[in-house]
Motif scaffolding. Structure first.
Motif, PDB file in Angstrom:
ATOM      1  N   VAL A   1     -23.073 118.518  28.871  1.00 34.99           N
ATOM      2  CA  VAL A   1     -23.095 119.199  30.168  1.00 34.99           C
ATOM      3  C   VAL A   1     -24.293 120.132  30.275  1.00 34.99           C
ATOM      4  CG1 VAL A   1     -21.868 120.790  31.697  1.00 34.99           C
ATOM      5  CG2 VAL A   1     -20.599 119.024  30.446  1.00 34.99           C
ATOM      6  N   THR A   2     -24.523 120.956  29.249  1.00 35.54           N
ATOM      7  CA  THR A   2     -25.624 121.934  29.318  1.00 35.54           C
ATOM      8  C   THR A   2     -26.986 121.246  29.279  1.00 35.54           C
ATOM      9  OG1 THR A   2     -25.578 122.281  26.900  1.00 35.54           O
ATOM     10  CG2 THR A   2     -24.214 123.739  28.254  1.00 35.54           C
ATOM     11  N   THR A   3     -27.082 120.140  28.548  1.00 33.98           N
ATOM     12  CA  THR A   3     -28.352 119.407  28.480  1.00 33.98           C
ATOM     13  C   THR A   3     -28.702 118.803  29.831  1.00 33.98           C
ATOM     14  OG1 THR A   3     -28.075 118.905  26.126  1.00 33.98           O
ATOM     15  CG2 THR A   3     -29.562 117.500  27.363  1.00 33.98           C
ATOM     16  N   MET A   4     -27.764 118.112  30.447  1.00 34.92           N
ATOM     17  CA  MET A   4     -28.051 117.490  31.735  1.00 34.92           C
ATOM     18  C   MET A   4     -28.228 118.541  32.833  1.00 34.92           C
ATOM     19  SD  MET A   4     -28.832 114.916  33.455  1.00 34.92           S
ATOM     20  CE  MET A   4     -28.495 113.472  32.451  1.00 34.92           C
ATOM     21  N   ALA A   5     -27.429 119.606  32.797  1.00 32.23           N
ATOM     22  CA  ALA A   5     -27.579 120.671  33.799  1.00 32.23           C
ATOM     23  C   ALA A   5     -28.963 121.296  33.725  1.00 32.23           C
ATOM     24  CB  ALA A   5     -26.507 121.743  33.594  1.00 32.23           C
ATOM     25  N   SER A   6     -29.461 121.521  32.514  1.00 35.12           N
ATOM     26  CA  SER A   6     -30.790 122.122  32.372  1.00 35.12           C
ATOM     27  C   SER A   6     -31.884 121.147  32.791  1.00 35.12           C
ATOM     28  CB  SER A   6     -31.010 122.567  30.924  1.00 35.12           C
ATOM     29  OG  SER A   6     -31.065 121.459  30.038  1.00 35.12           O
TER      30      SER A   6
ATOM     31  N   ARG B   1     -40.010 123.348  34.183  1.00 33.47           N
ATOM     32  CA  ARG B   1     -39.579 123.076  32.804  1.00 33.47           C
ATOM     33  C   ARG B   1     -39.620 124.332  31.924  1.00 33.47           C
ATOM     34  NH1 ARG B   1     -38.542 118.709  35.679  1.00 33.47           N
ATOM     35  NH2 ARG B   1     -40.334 117.361  36.023  1.00 33.47           N
ATOM     36  N   THR B   2     -40.739 125.044  31.964  1.00 34.43           N
ATOM     37  CA  THR B   2     -40.875 126.184  31.054  1.00 34.43           C
ATOM     38  C   THR B   2     -39.906 127.297  31.405  1.00 34.43           C
ATOM     39  OG1 THR B   2     -42.684 127.130  32.368  1.00 34.43           O
ATOM     40  CG2 THR B   2     -43.294 125.673  30.555  1.00 34.43           C
ATOM     41  N   ALA B   3     -39.565 127.463  32.674  1.00 31.65           N
ATOM     42  CA  ALA B   3     -38.607 128.502  33.064  1.00 31.65           C
ATOM     43  C   ALA B   3     -37.247 128.235  32.433  1.00 31.65           C
ATOM     44  CB  ALA B   3     -38.485 128.563  34.587  1.00 31.65           C
ATOM     45  N   VAL B   4     -36.831 126.968  32.411  1.00 30.65           N
ATOM     46  CA  VAL B   4     -35.549 126.618  31.801  1.00 30.65           C
ATOM     47  C   VAL B   4     -35.601 126.845  30.290  1.00 30.65           C
ATOM     48  CG1 VAL B   4     -33.935 124.723  31.358  1.00 30.65           C
ATOM     49  CG2 VAL B   4     -34.980 124.968  33.612  1.00 30.65           C
ATOM     50  N   TYR B   5     -36.718 126.483  29.680  1.00 34.66           N
ATOM     51  CA  TYR B   5     -36.878 126.721  28.243  1.00 34.66           C
ATOM     52  C   TYR B   5     -36.752 128.208  27.902  1.00 34.66           C
ATOM     53  CZ  TYR B   5     -38.125 122.305  26.006  1.00 34.66           C
ATOM     54  OH  TYR B   5     -38.071 121.058  25.439  1.00 34.66           O
ATOM     55  N   LYS B   6     -37.358 129.046  28.701  1.00 36.81           N
ATOM     56  CA  LYS B   6     -37.297 130.489  28.443  1.00 36.81           C
ATOM     57  C   LYS B   6     -35.870 131.005  28.510  1.00 36.81           C
ATOM     58  CE  LYS B   6     -42.008 131.090  30.140  1.00 36.81           C
ATOM     59  NZ  LYS B   6     -42.858 131.478  31.288  1.00 36.81           N
ATOM     60  N   ILE B   7     -35.096 130.489  29.463  1.00 38.35           N
ATOM     61  CA  ILE B   7     -33.681 130.870  29.539  1.00 38.35           C
ATOM     62  C   ILE B   7     -32.950 130.443  28.272  1.00 38.35           C
ATOM     63  CG2 ILE B   7     -31.507 130.432  30.762  1.00 38.35           C
ATOM     64  CD1 ILE B   7     -33.175 130.032  33.327  1.00 38.35           C
TER      65      ILE B   7
ATOM     66  N   ARG C   1     -37.890 113.799  37.799  1.00 34.92           N
ATOM     67  CA  ARG C   1     -38.215 113.455  36.404  1.00 34.92           C
ATOM     68  C   ARG C   1     -37.316 114.178  35.408  1.00 34.92           C
ATOM     69  NH1 ARG C   1     -44.289 114.336  37.194  1.00 34.92           N
ATOM     70  NH2 ARG C   1     -44.878 112.452  38.340  1.00 34.92           N
ATOM     71  N   GLY C   2     -37.015 115.429  35.693  1.00 29.51           N
ATOM     72  CA  GLY C   2     -36.133 116.170  34.800  1.00 29.51           C
ATOM     73  C   GLY C   2     -34.771 115.517  34.706  1.00 29.51           C
ATOM     74  N   ARG C   3     -34.223 115.142  35.871  1.00 33.69           N
ATOM     75  CA  ARG C   3     -32.904 114.510  35.914  1.00 33.69           C
ATOM     76  C   ARG C   3     -32.886 113.215  35.105  1.00 33.69           C
ATOM     77  NH1 ARG C   3     -28.838 114.506  39.891  1.00 33.69           N
ATOM     78  NH2 ARG C   3     -30.216 115.747  41.244  1.00 33.69           N
ATOM     79  N   TYR C   4     -33.843 112.308  35.379  1.00 36.35           N
ATOM     80  CA  TYR C   4     -33.848 111.033  34.671  1.00 36.35           C
ATOM     81  C   TYR C   4     -34.260 111.207  33.210  1.00 36.35           C
ATOM     82  CZ  TYR C   4     -32.909 108.433  38.920  1.00 36.35           C
ATOM     83  OH  TYR C   4     -32.296 107.925  40.052  1.00 36.35           O
ATOM     84  N   GLY C   5     -35.151 112.159  32.950  1.00 34.59           N
ATOM     85  CA  GLY C   5     -35.519 112.442  31.572  1.00 34.59           C
ATOM     86  C   GLY C   5     -34.386 113.040  30.777  1.00 34.59           C
ATOM     87  N   GLY C   6     -33.359 113.526  31.470  1.00 32.65           N
ATOM     88  CA  GLY C   6     -32.197 114.078  30.781  1.00 32.65           C
ATOM     89  C   GLY C   6     -31.322 113.014  30.140  1.00 32.65           C
ATOM     90  N   PHE C   7     -31.430 111.763  30.600  1.00 32.43           N
ATOM     91  CA  PHE C   7     -30.551 110.716  30.057  1.00 32.43           C
ATOM     92  C   PHE C   7     -30.819 110.411  28.586  1.00 32.43           C
ATOM     93  CE2 PHE C   7     -29.623 110.120  34.518  1.00 32.43           C
ATOM     94  CZ  PHE C   7     -28.263 109.813  34.495  1.00 32.43           C
ATOM     95  N   PRO C   8     -32.072 110.203  28.160  1.00 28.09           N
ATOM     96  CA  PRO C   8     -32.263 110.039  26.713  1.00 28.09           C
ATOM     97  C   PRO C   8     -31.909 111.299  25.939  1.00 28.09           C
ATOM     98  CG  PRO C   8     -34.387 110.170  27.846  1.00 28.09           C
ATOM     99  CD  PRO C   8     -33.338 109.999  28.900  1.00 28.09           C
TER     100      PRO C   8
ATOM    101  N   SER D   1     -23.898 126.021  22.593  1.00 29.00           N
ATOM    102  CA  SER D   1     -24.362 124.789  23.242  1.00 29.00           C
ATOM    103  C   SER D   1     -25.216 125.076  24.476  1.00 29.00           C
ATOM    104  CB  SER D   1     -23.170 123.907  23.632  1.00 29.00           C
ATOM    105  OG  SER D   1     -22.464 124.443  24.735  1.00 29.00           O
ATOM    106  N   ILE D   2     -25.077 126.263  25.058  1.00 26.92           N
ATOM    107  CA  ILE D   2     -25.910 126.618  26.217  1.00 26.92           C
ATOM    108  C   ILE D   2     -27.367 126.748  25.789  1.00 26.92           C
ATOM    109  CG2 ILE D   2     -26.384 128.369  27.972  1.00 26.92           C
ATOM    110  CD1 ILE D   2     -23.386 129.048  27.909  1.00 26.92           C
ATOM    111  N   GLY D   3     -27.605 127.487  24.717  1.00 28.70           N
ATOM    112  CA  GLY D   3     -28.972 127.678  24.233  1.00 28.70           C
ATOM    113  C   GLY D   3     -29.617 126.387  23.788  1.00 28.70           C
ATOM    114  N   ILE D   4     -28.888 125.570  23.018  1.00 31.80           N
ATOM    115  CA  ILE D   4     -29.505 124.338  22.532  1.00 31.80           C
ATOM    116  C   ILE D   4     -29.653 123.312  23.665  1.00 31.80           C
ATOM    117  CG2 ILE D   4     -28.874 124.637  20.116  1.00 31.80           C
ATOM    118  CD1 ILE D   4     -26.499 122.856  20.498  1.00 31.80           C
ATOM    119  N   GLY D   5     -28.755 123.353  24.645  1.00 26.39           N
ATOM    120  CA  GLY D   5     -28.876 122.447  25.785  1.00 26.39           C
ATOM    121  C   GLY D   5     -30.063 122.776  26.663  1.00 26.39           C
ATOM    122  N   PHE D   6     -30.276 124.064  26.939  1.00 25.74           N
ATOM    123  CA  PHE D   6     -31.356 124.487  27.821  1.00 25.74           C
ATOM    124  C   PHE D   6     -32.728 124.387  27.157  1.00 25.74           C
ATOM    125  CE2 PHE D   6     -28.269 125.501  30.780  1.00 25.74           C
ATOM    126  CZ  PHE D   6     -28.802 126.073  31.930  1.00 25.74           C
ATOM    127  N   THR D   7     -32.780 124.277  25.850  1.00 24.70           N
ATOM    128  CA  THR D   7     -34.061 124.062  25.169  1.00 24.70           C
ATOM    129  C   THR D   7     -34.235 122.606  24.752  1.00 24.70           C
ATOM    130  OG1 THR D   7     -33.038 124.784  23.071  1.00 24.70           O
ATOM    131  CG2 THR D   7     -34.280 126.433  24.320  1.00 24.70           C
TER     132      THR D   7
END
Length: 455
Positions: free
Chosen positions: A299-304, A313-319, A158-165, A351-357
């Protein structure tokens, strides 16, 4: 053996088709939105707010220009409410098509609005009215796109496919900034002010046609269209959502507000305005840096998003929020050097911070709400977060920098919001991979909504 393989092949093809549909549609929506944000930073002040500049100075004109970026955000909740109500009752697909049409029409018309010099006060009035339509459609767009992607996806992806939008946002910004860069490079300063800035708005017509063709070919969400039928739906999704899932809306709102404010430093035109107006840097150079940042954000959005399927999900948000907290001050220290390489570094790390959140957001919000009110809950969390975070972030940042004479005031503003977002993340129950059906009674309010649907 061939039959199961063929069935699986059709499933994979459908997943790819849905991913493309949500990506293309969201990209077009946000291309339209970012074209306006960049235009507000570059040309709208002298074109539409001439009286404010003449009476109160150039800063007042810039603030008014950025205010029109923010005013549309107040109509996002209305769009989310309307699209959420009908999306939860009638289906996700119809709302996606409608919101795309509204955004495309309003964007094209902005490219045709005469300036203040031609029609006087009606110029800013028409501009704001079209911004309202953009805000309404954007409010309904994201929730539907996110749910189509996540509800079609296998639980483990779900995370992977939810990353597309989600990557549709930086992709839209990338295209918008690239188009503006080309127009800027191929026109003189006067040509750009006279007509060049309108070209990206008018090009939206072509993108809308492509998006409509793709979206019309996407099947309805299986969670909505499947097993539960009419008996799994409630009469007033919005009312029931606030009754049973108000805390989840607040959690989603606060996490997105923090991300949105940070993201709008780049996407909302503030850094473009700050570097070209205050630091007096070359416009084309800065637009190229914003384009590079957009590519990194993809890149950072899809990687996260992919990482969230593995660690939650929440672990990635915390990072992500931790990265923002650490970087908001060093970023502006580097930007203030006026060194192109250091500014590029500052924005790339940002872009790392905004991508991972942002990357895991579609999957996380979908897993927070029961199926019967999911469109309403996710859409309103997104819309309210956009108001608190991004609506006036460029204007607030412009005012803070001008008032304190330092970009450190902007850093402090972003730091405060990132801390709020991090605290809110700790209150969210992680349901990574959990059931999304109407029988997922471990979601708060799900059992009560199921009972309400039967009455």
């Amino acid at each position: 053996m061939p039959e199961p393989d063929l069935a699986q092949g059709r499933t994979r093809r459908e997943h790819r088709r849905v991913a493309l549909g949500t990506l293309v549609g969201t990209t077009i929506e946000w291309y339209d939105f970012f074209i306006y944000a960049n235009a507000a930073a570059l040309v709208l002040t002298p074109m539409f707010f001439e009286p404010f500049v003449a009476s109160y100075g150039e800063l007042a004109g810039r603030l008014m220009s950025f205010a029109t970026v923010g005013v549309s955000f107040f109509f996002r909740p209305l769009g989310a409410m309307v699209a959420g109500h009908f999306g939860d009752k009638l289906g996700r697909k119809a709302m996606l098509v409608l919101t795309l049409m509204l955004m495309g029409a309003s964007t094209t018309l902005i490219g045709l609005v005469p300036t203040y010099g031609s029609i006087g006060i009606w110029a800013p009035v028409l501009l704001i009215a079209l911004r309202v339509l953009q805000g309404f459609s954007a409010g309904g767009e994201w929730g539907g796109a996110a749910l189509m992607a996540v509800e079609h996806a296998p639980a483990a992806k779900r995370g992977r496919y939810g990353g597309f939008p989600q990557i549709g946002v930086p992709v839209g910004m990338l295209i918008a900034t690239a188009v503006l860069s080309v127009v800027t490079a191929t026109t003189t300063e006067q040509q750009f002010l006279d007509w060049g800035w309108r070209v990206p708005f008018l090009l939206s017509v072509v993108l809308i046609v492509v998006g409509m063709v793709i979206r019309l070919g996407v099947a309805e969400s299986p969670v909505f269209a499947g097993g539960e039928g009419e008996q799994g739906r409630v009469k007033l999704p919005l009312v029931q959502m606030f009754r049973f899932n108000g805390p989840q809306v607040l959690q989603g709102t606060l996490t997105f507000a923090a991300n949105n404010a940070a993201g709008y430093m780049v996407t909302g035109g503030y850094l473009l305005s700050y570097t070209t107006t205050v630091l007096e840097m070359d416009r084309s150079t800065v637009l190229n840096l914003v384009t590079l940042t957009s590519a990194a954000w993809i890149v950072t959005t899809m990687a996260s998003a992919v990482l969230s399927d593995r660690i939650g999900r929440t672990a990635v948000y915390k990072i992500g929020f931790t990265a923002l907290i650490i970087w908001v001050f060093p970023m502006f220290w580097l930007i203030d050097t006026e060194n192109v390489l250091l500014i590029g570094l500052a924005m790339l790390v940002f872009s790392i911070g905004i991508g991972f959140t942002y990357g895991p957001q579609a999957a996380m919000l979908a897993e927070m709400f029961p199926a019967q009110v999911r469109y309403s809950g996710t859409g309103l969390s997104y819309a309210f977060g956009a108001i608190l975070g991004g609506a006036f972030a460029p204007m607030i940042a412009t005012w803070l920098q001008a008032s304190f004479g330092s970009s450190m005031a902007v850093s402090a503003y972003l730091l405060g919001l990132a801390v709020v977002g991090l605290v809110a993340t700790f209150t969210i129950r992680d349901r990574t991979g959990g059931s999304l059906g109407a029988d997922a009674f471990d979601i708060p309010g799900a059992a009560e909504l199921a009972a309400a649907a039967k009455r």
